[in-house]
Design an enzyme around this catalytic site. Structure first.
Site, PDB file in Angstrom:
ATOM      1  N   CYS A 185      53.109  38.526  -7.276  1.00 12.98           N
ATOM      2  CA  CYS A 185      51.949  39.014  -8.032  1.00 12.98           C
ATOM      3  C   CYS A 185      51.751  38.264  -9.336  1.00 12.98           C
ATOM      4  CB  CYS A 185      52.099  40.520  -8.261  1.00 12.98           C
ATOM      5  SG  CYS A 185      50.612  41.320  -8.905  1.00 12.98           S
ATOM      6  N   GLU A 199      52.756  40.965  -0.895  1.00 10.47           N
ATOM      7  CA  GLU A 199      53.605  41.840  -1.706  1.00 10.47           C
ATOM      8  C   GLU A 199      53.610  43.263  -1.128  1.00 10.47           C
ATOM      9  OE1 GLU A 199      53.694  43.467  -6.354  1.00 10.47           O
ATOM     10  OE2 GLU A 199      51.891  42.542  -5.505  1.00 10.47           O
ATOM     11  N   LYS A 219      61.715  40.682  -8.078  1.00  8.44           N
ATOM     12  CA  LYS A 219      60.750  40.279  -9.093  1.00  8.44           C
ATOM     13  C   LYS A 219      61.355  40.355 -10.493  1.00  8.44           C
ATOM     14  CE  LYS A 219      55.955  41.000 -10.534  1.00  8.44           C
ATOM     15  NZ  LYS A 219      54.751  41.856 -10.404  1.00  8.44           N
TER      16      LYS A 219
END
Length: 520
Positions: free
Chosen positions: A393, A280, A343
């Site tokens: 994440c 990430e 995301k």
């Protein structure tokens, strides 16, 4: 905690005994010792027994308090790392960091308090074997969904390394595992306290159920192993740059960061058409900006003739403002951008700051540029003739993310993360342990690249084939395979949870009927 104790009501004037508080505290301690990196998952099998003992012959008010004590103890032990994050990276004083952690722990403990009170209330009319697992699953689900949700270390996750047991997750999910664990706790409690033929018979039934679950695990693993034999696959390289968070966004270290990742990526040559994965925001600039660093990153996929996934910030300019995203890019072996995932599930006070005007001091936790915008959805990226699902994440602990990818024909799950925020606390180990279940639920390989670790390759049975240590420059070179196995859970989701909610409504209606009967 007998089911007919409606005839023996607790005395309202009776003081809460120190023994009851001790047993509630003991349950909380056993719970947090069940999770990484402290203890072993089997501790969870008996962790609730002391709480059940503490709840014998107590009023609803005292049950609430005892449940809250148990929950608070468990949450502090599991989530202590929040203090480290907000103090070290948020630059808050220690007392304020501890306060923030305690506030979250106090909120989460309310669910355990409601569980204890609901148990004491319903046990008069409904057997414990039904009340305990049903009530717990309902409350655990609510905790995972309300106020953006916080499913961190639900009880079922404690079994991440119990390989045969967790295979049933492809039918009932993690909440189903929580159900079975609470059921076993009741069996142990009944044996310890009742010691009657009925309690032993019920315990034997629970044992047979557990043996069936293990039997299913053995059969399912054998089935998956056979499917993997001869299945098509590809080479993967997972790169762990171990970039210090304090210099990650410093422009003076951008070239050095890219060179570290490039050197690790070229360390082990692999066949054409493989997959390289960086973590990430591994790219410490916005990749869509054309410059020498962007060309250097694109050239890596051309040099290695490999597919390439990496994390970067991105942005979309609008008339009134600019939207920023936490993104993952997919490059082809020719260096072309073949897809970008933004995301979807952002972390409060990490990637966006609700109530910023009330808590301006917490804004420093927003990475780099402030609030991120939300992506459009969990849509797979196309890698040649394969589809892959990217989870950034926190999304790795969300069953619904992996389910959506599976139902959209994804054949590989990729989790990229930056756990540098957590330091050497238990959080990186906890984060990995939860991500493992996405492979089991979908019966897909999962590859995980983390900036400071833990990076890993997980097969469709949840077995960790390779993993790194934390805070170490490293790479994992291995192979993954593509199989097309169906998953009941991926297709239908948390049916068990909805069944539990229906049962809970029935239990309360039954209790109201019982109360009316007692009044007459």
């Amino acid at each position: 905690m007998k089911n007919n104790d409606s005839k023996v009501m607790p005395d309202p004037s009776e003081k809460l005994s120190g023994t009851s508080i001790f047993f509630a505290l003991l349950s909380g301690i056993l719970l947090f010792l069940s999770f990484p990196k402290f203890g072993l998952g089997f501790i969870t099998w008996i962790a609730f027994v002391p709480l059940f003992i503490a709840l014998r012959n107590v009023s609803l008010r005292r049950a609430l308090f005892l449940g809250w004590i148990a929950g608070l103890t468990a949450c502090i032990g599991i989530l202590y790392w929040i203090t480290y994050v907000v103090v070290y990276y948020g630059h808050l004083p220690l007392y304020l960091g501890v306060t923030i952690m305690l506030l979250l722990a106090c909120y989460l403990s309310l669910y355990t308090a409601l569980f204890a009170a609901g148990l004491v209330y319903l046990r008069r009319w409904v057997p414990l074997y039904l009340v305990v697992p049903v009530l717990w699953v309902c409350l655990e689900y609510l905790k995972s969904k309300l106020f953006t949700g916080f499913p961190w270390e639900n009880v079922g996750y404690s079994q991440f390394n119990n390989l045969f047991f967790i295979q049933i997750a492809d039918i009932v999910g993690v909440f189903g595992l929580s159900f079975l664990i609470l059921l076993l706790n009741v069996a142990f409690f009944e044996i310890v306290t009742e010691k009657s033929k009925k309690s032993f018979a019920l315990a034997a039934s629970v044992l047979l159920l557990w043996l069936g679950v293990y039997g299913y695990g053995v059969l399912r693993i054998n089935q998956i192993d056979k499917a993997l034999n001869g299945a098509p696959g590809m080479e993967v390289s997972l790169i762990q740059g171990n970039i210090d968070q304090s210099i990650k966004w410093n422009e003076n270290f951008q070239n050095e960061t890219i060179e570290i990742y490039e050197e690790l990526s070229l360390h082990t040559p692999m066949a054409d058409g493989g997959l390289i994965v960086w973590p990430e925001t591994a790219v410490p600039f916005s990749f869509q900006d054309k410059n020498d660093l962007q060309r250097q990153v694109r050239d890596l996929s051309i040099k290695t003739r490999s597919w390439f996934i990496f994390g970067s910030t991105s942005y979309t300019e609008r008339r009134e403002k600019t939207d920023y995203f936490n993104s993952a890019y997919l490059l082809s072996p020719q260096g072309d951008v073949r897809g970008k995932y933004d995301k979807v599930h952002l972390v409060p006070y990490g990637e966006y700051v609700p109530l910023r005007t009330l808590f301006p001091f917490i804004s420093s936790l927003a990475a780099g540029i402030g609030d991120f915008a939300t992506g459009k959805g969990f849509y797979p990226l196309t890698m040649g003739d394969r589809k892959i699902g990217v989870m950034i994440c926190y999304e790795g602990i969300l069953p619904e993310a992996a389910r959506m990818y599976k139902n959209a024909a994804a054949e590989l799950l990729v989790n990229i993360t930056n756990d540098a925020w957590f330091g050497t606390t238990s959080a990186p180990y906890q984060h990995l342990s939860m991500s493992i279940f996405r492979a089991v639920e979908t019966r897909l390989y999962l590859v995980r690249a983390a900036n400071t670790g833990i990076s890993a390759i997980v097969d469709p049975t949840g077995k960790i084939l390779a993993q790194t240590e934390i805070f170490k420059k490293d790479e994992i070179h291995g192979n993954i395979k593509f199989i097309a196995l169906s998953s009941f859970y991926a297709r239908y989701g948390d049916l068990l949870v909805w069944a539990c909610f229906i049962c809970l409504v029935i239990f309360f209606l039954w209790s109201l009927k019982g109360r009316k009967r007692n009044v007459r």
